[in-house]
Design an enzyme around this catalytic site. Structure first.
Site, PDB file in Angstrom:
ATOM      1  N   LYS A 189       0.743  -1.190  -0.139  1.00 15.84           N
ATOM      2  CA  LYS A 189       0.450  -0.184   0.345  1.00 15.84           C
ATOM      3  C   LYS A 189       0.835   1.265   0.257  1.00 15.84           C
ATOM      4  O   LYS A 189       1.166   1.538   1.513  1.00 15.84           O
ATOM      5  CB  LYS A 189      -0.788  -0.374   1.196  1.00 15.84           C
ATOM      6  CG  LYS A 189      -2.383   0.748   1.533  1.00 15.84           C
ATOM      7  CD  LYS A 189      -2.261   2.543   0.585  1.00 15.84           C
ATOM      8  CE  LYS A 189      -2.439   3.190   2.306  1.00 15.84           C
ATOM      9  NZ  LYS A 189      -1.337   4.797   1.519  1.00 15.84           N
ATOM     10  N   GLU A 265       8.691   0.884  11.494  1.00 17.21           N
ATOM     11  CA  GLU A 265       9.750   1.790  11.418  1.00 17.21           C
ATOM     12  C   GLU A 265       9.565   3.081  11.229  1.00 17.21           C
ATOM     13  O   GLU A 265       8.592   3.939  10.178  1.00 17.21           O
ATOM     14  CB  GLU A 265      10.166   1.552   9.563  1.00 17.21           C
ATOM     15  CG  GLU A 265      10.907   0.137   9.961  1.00 17.21           C
ATOM     16  CD  GLU A 265      11.945  -0.152  10.355  1.00 17.21           C
ATOM     17  OE1 GLU A 265      12.390   0.916  11.671  1.00 17.21           O
ATOM     18  OE2 GLU A 265      12.199  -1.023  10.680  1.00 17.21           O
ATOM     19  N   CYS A 300      13.520   9.981   7.113  1.00 10.45           N
ATOM     20  CA  CYS A 300      13.292   9.355   8.712  1.00 10.45           C
ATOM     21  C   CYS A 300      14.592   9.355   9.798  1.00 10.45           C
ATOM     22  O   CYS A 300      14.671   9.897  10.939  1.00 10.45           O
ATOM     23  CB  CYS A 300      12.398   8.057   8.993  1.00 10.45           C
ATOM     24  SG  CYS A 300      14.064   7.254   7.577  1.00 10.45           S
ATOM     25  N   GLU A 398       9.139  16.012  14.927  1.00  9.48           N
ATOM     26  CA  GLU A 398      10.164  15.255  13.505  1.00  9.48           C
ATOM     27  C   GLU A 398       9.380  16.480  12.568  1.00  9.48           C
ATOM     28  O   GLU A 398       8.539  16.845  12.095  1.00  9.48           O
ATOM     29  CB  GLU A 398       9.947  14.141  13.282  1.00  9.48           C
ATOM     30  CG  GLU A 398      10.351  14.037  12.086  1.00  9.48           C
ATOM     31  CD  GLU A 398       9.600  12.560  11.468  1.00  9.48           C
ATOM     32  OE1 GLU A 398       8.450  12.085  11.693  1.00  9.48           O
ATOM     33  OE2 GLU A 398      11.087  11.539  11.227  1.00  9.48           O
TER      34      GLU A 398
HETATM   35  P1  NAP Z   1       2.386   8.774   7.589  1.00  7.85           P
HETATM   36  O1  NAP Z   1       1.642   9.995   7.292  1.00  7.85           O
HETATM   37  O2  NAP Z   1       2.696   7.712   8.911  1.00  7.85           O
HETATM   38  O3  NAP Z   1       1.606   7.324   6.017  1.00  7.85           O
HETATM   39  C1  NAP Z   1       2.591   6.225   5.784  1.00  7.85           C
HETATM   40  C2  NAP Z   1       1.313   5.361   5.445  1.00  7.85           C
HETATM   41  O4  NAP Z   1       0.134   4.901   6.750  1.00  7.85           O
HETATM   42  C3  NAP Z   1       0.649   5.870   4.314  1.00  7.85           C
HETATM   43  O5  NAP Z   1       0.999   4.955   3.353  1.00  7.85           O
HETATM   44  C4  NAP Z   1      -0.314   6.656   4.373  1.00  7.85           C
HETATM   45  O6  NAP Z   1      -1.394   6.511   3.755  1.00  7.85           O
HETATM   46  C5  NAP Z   1      -0.700   5.281   5.667  1.00  7.85           C
HETATM   47  N1  NAP Z   1      -1.425   5.669   6.853  1.00  7.85           N
HETATM   48  C6  NAP Z   1      -2.335   6.813   7.054  1.00  7.85           C
HETATM   49  N2  NAP Z   1      -3.424   7.099   8.093  1.00  7.85           N
HETATM   50  C7  NAP Z   1      -3.498   5.765   8.613  1.00  7.85           C
HETATM   51  C8  NAP Z   1      -4.278   4.755   9.095  1.00  7.85           C
HETATM   52  N3  NAP Z   1      -4.909   5.708   9.553  1.00  7.85           N
HETATM   53  N4  NAP Z   1      -4.437   3.512   8.616  1.00  7.85           N
HETATM   54  C9  NAP Z   1      -3.780   3.161   8.056  1.00  7.85           C
HETATM   55  N5  NAP Z   1      -2.724   2.862   7.326  1.00  7.85           N
HETATM   56  C10 NAP Z   1      -2.733   4.290   7.430  1.00  7.85           C
HETATM   57  O7  NAP Z   1       3.521   8.795   7.190  1.00  7.85           O
HETATM   58  P2  NAP Z   1       3.760   9.178   5.830  1.00  7.85           P
HETATM   59  O8  NAP Z   1       3.682  11.178   6.079  1.00  7.85           O
HETATM   60  O9  NAP Z   1       3.537   8.637   4.564  1.00  7.85           O
HETATM   61  O10 NAP Z   1       5.876   9.183   5.918  1.00  7.85           O
HETATM   62  C11 NAP Z   1       6.778  10.685   6.425  1.00  7.85           C
HETATM   63  C12 NAP Z   1       6.669   9.415   7.555  1.00  7.85           C
HETATM   64  O11 NAP Z   1       7.318   7.590   7.432  1.00  7.85           O
HETATM   65  C13 NAP Z   1       8.015  10.453   9.275  1.00  7.85           C
HETATM   66  O12 NAP Z   1       7.382   9.896  10.224  1.00  7.85           O
HETATM   67  C14 NAP Z   1       9.081   8.995   8.963  1.00  7.85           C
HETATM   68  O13 NAP Z   1      10.218   9.683   9.762  1.00  7.85           O
HETATM   69  C15 NAP Z   1       8.565   8.280   8.950  1.00  7.85           C
HETATM   70  N6  NAP Z   1       9.868   7.355   8.047  1.00  7.85           N
HETATM   71  C16 NAP Z   1      10.218   6.384   8.574  1.00  7.85           C
HETATM   72  C17 NAP Z   1      11.299   5.624   7.751  1.00  7.85           C
HETATM   73  C18 NAP Z   1      12.032   4.480   9.215  1.00  7.85           C
HETATM   74  O14 NAP Z   1      12.725   3.635   8.263  1.00  7.85           O
HETATM   75  N7  NAP Z   1      12.344   5.293   9.899  1.00  7.85           N
HETATM   76  C19 NAP Z   1      11.595   5.365   6.895  1.00  7.85           C
HETATM   77  C20 NAP Z   1      10.721   6.487   6.307  1.00  7.85           C
HETATM   78  C21 NAP Z   1       9.871   7.617   6.296  1.00  7.85           C
HETATM   79  P3  NAP Z   1      -1.899   7.666   3.251  1.00  7.85           P
HETATM   80  O15 NAP Z   1      -0.745   8.123   2.153  1.00  7.85           O
HETATM   81  O16 NAP Z   1      -3.179   7.862   2.868  1.00  7.85           O
HETATM   82  O17 NAP Z   1      -1.692   8.508   4.024  1.00  7.85           O
END
Ligand code: NAP
Ligand code: MG
Length: 504
Positions: A189, A265, A300, A398
């Protein structure tokens, strides 16, 4: 690297995928619903993407389960799976310019990074796991002579990977590589901002010989499609990369459904410590800037907190200012620029909000701080705040944008205390020429990766993931990633005998 003109010519010819990839074919969502995806650097709509919901999730899970049970992938020998994944790698390489351009268009990331980092590491990652899988052994436990006990690994079954938008292809590869290599059926997804490269990757995997149902992609909205995956009773595991806030939901979904395995992650607020005895300050300054600004800080492991000892601070700050000009921001399709557009207007507003907040809370703005006017793009100047204290929002949250918070300490002990003073624990960097101090600090910092005298995340062979609220349940990368996608099974065989005669 090609020229901007070449990239624009590739972009013109691109066939942008918009439909879900289910059971070996592109298909609209069953409801027919779609959502728009944009090029954030221009505001142009790139297409209407299939918005998958619970019905599509049910269908994909059924196909994934059928594929798993049929053994078309799960029961292939490791070396057969390896050969097909290597073929997938060849196709990724053949289509690498096309995929890199697609990534730039859909995300605003600079083409030079998409070509030389994202694409390259995506290819290397799939290849690494393909090549590892026929070299990993199971175990025989030390039981004694009256039993033999094998500890073997089996694929989980049907696994879902829910992905972020900051490294769309690469995060897909981090999940796909080990999950496919281990024999699972995988459903991706992608984040709603960036579905396209994931869809194209699935098509190429299928072309390479990954059977129908083994790799499917369901674009859609998080709280609909992501939630349906998280709550599905026939999904055995979810690997999530994204924010800590959303990561928590997957633990709840698992608790309220079938106790599927969950690996998270999540976010980070990573410290970069520079001590007075750091050597080669020019290089240190370059690394500090790379650590916070590359990928527009949408990273991240971004080192968004610089914790600097007071003796070296004046010189280091001068060098940061001097080298900041190298971090040019502009049209992401132009390979001269190191920084592109932020991913969406919502995210742009969030980052600008933090810049305002930093000033309101009393930090000193020493560089950047403004949006770059280009008409419709979402560009922000690389920004540096000095005099940041631990109680400020920009020291704790963050930001996920090009914003560095500088904090000053008198001692290394204070530096470590400050480094650990957030709810996160993903990554950290330490610059010191004193080898013993480097070791002690690396051990004292609560983070999954600590780099010494450089910024980085290790490489494909080293596990990546977070302490504290940066992660849960496992690691990406390295052979450790295979643990996420396998179950351990003990097979105990009784060898006790009444007498030696039993042998006959
Ligand atoms: P996000 O908003 O948490 O979204 C991640 C994924 O979850 C997306 O596919 C999103 O879909 C989905 N999602 C959102 N709400 C959901 C819900 N209620 N139930 C199930 N799934 C849901 O993160 P992002 O804004 O895409 O990415 C930024 C974040 O990723 C940052 O916090 C960053 O630190 C973290 N990150 C971590 C790593 C690591 O390896 N630790 C690597 C890269 C990024 P939608 O797109 O439709 O919202
Ligand atoms: Mg999102």
């Amino acid at each position: 690297m090609l020229s901007k003109q070449d990239y624009l010519a590739i972009a013109d010819k691109l066939n942008l995928p918009t439909n879900a990839f289910i059971n070996g074919h592109f298909a609209a969502s069953q409801s027919g619903a779609t959502f728009a995806t944009h090029n954030p650097a221009t505001g142009q709509e790139l297409g209407q993407i299939a918005a998958c919901d619970e019905a599509d999730v049910n269908q994909a899970v059924q196909k994934a389960r059928q594929a798993f049970d049929s053994g078309t992938w799960s029961k292939k020998s490791p070396s057969e799976r390896k050969q097909i994944m290597i073929q997938f790698v060849k196709l990724l390489r053949r289509h690498s310019h096309e995929l890199a351009v697609m990534e730039t268009l859909d995300s605003g990331k600079p083409i030079r990074d998409c070509e030389t980092i994202d694409m390259q590491e995506t290819i290397d990652c799939i290849q690494w796991h393909a090549e590892a899988i026929d070299k990993i052994y199971d175990q025989v436990a030390p039981t004694g002579d009256d039993a033999i006990s094998m500890v073997i690994r089996e694929p989980l079954g049907v696994v879902a990977a829910v992905l972020p938008w900051n490294f769309p292809m690469l995060m897909a590869a981090w999940k796909l590589g080990p999950a496919l290599a281990a024999g699972n059926s995988v459903i991706l997804k992608p984040a709603e901002e960036t579905s396209m490269t994931c869809l194209r990757m699935a098509e190429l995997a299928h072309e390479a010989g990954v059977p129908a149902g083994v790799l499917q992609v369901l674009p859609g909205l998080g709280d609909i499609c992501g939630q349906a995956l998280g709550r599905h009773m026939d999904i055995d595991g979810v690997s999530f990369t994204g924010s800590t806030e959303v990561g928590r939901y997957f633990l709840k979904y698992a608790a309220e459904s079938n106790l599927k395995k969950v690996v998270l992650e999540c976010g980070g607020k990573n410290p970069c410590i520079v001590l007075d005895d750091a050597e080669r300050l020019d290089e240190v300054a370059e690394q500090v800037l790379t650590a916070v600004f590359w990928n527009m800080g949408e990273n991240c492991s971004s080192n968004s907190r610089l914790i600097v000892q007071e003796g070296v601070k004046p010189l280091l700050m001068a060098k940061l200012q001097e080298k900041l000009g190298n971090w040019t921001t502009g049209d992401p399709m132009d390979p001269r620029y190191r920084l592109g557009s932020l991913v969406s207007k919502v995210h742009f507003d969030k980052v600008m909000g933090y810049i305002v907040k930093g000033q309101q809370e009393g930090a000193t703005l020493v560089a950047g701080g403004k949006a770059i006017e280009t008409g419709s793009g979402l560009f922000i100047e690389p920004t540096i705040f000095d005099d940041v204290t631990a109680d400020m929002t920009i020291a704790q949250d963050e930001i996920f944008g090009p914003v560095l918070s500088v904090m000053t300490v008198k001692t290394a002990t204070q530096a470590v205390a400050l480094a650990n003073d957030t709810c996160y624990g993903l990554a950290a960097s330490v610059f010191t020429s004193h080898v013993r101090r480097a070791h002690l600090i690396a051990k004292a910092i609560k983070a999954g990766t600590v780099t010494v005298n450089c910024y980085g995340e290790g490489n494909l062979a080293t596990p990546f993931g977070g302490y504290k609220q940066s992660g849960f349940g496992g690691r990406d990368n390295g052979v450790h990633a295979h643990d996420q996608y396998t179950e351990l099974k003990t097979i105990w065989l009784d060898l006790t005998t009444e007498s030696d005669a039993e042998l006959d």
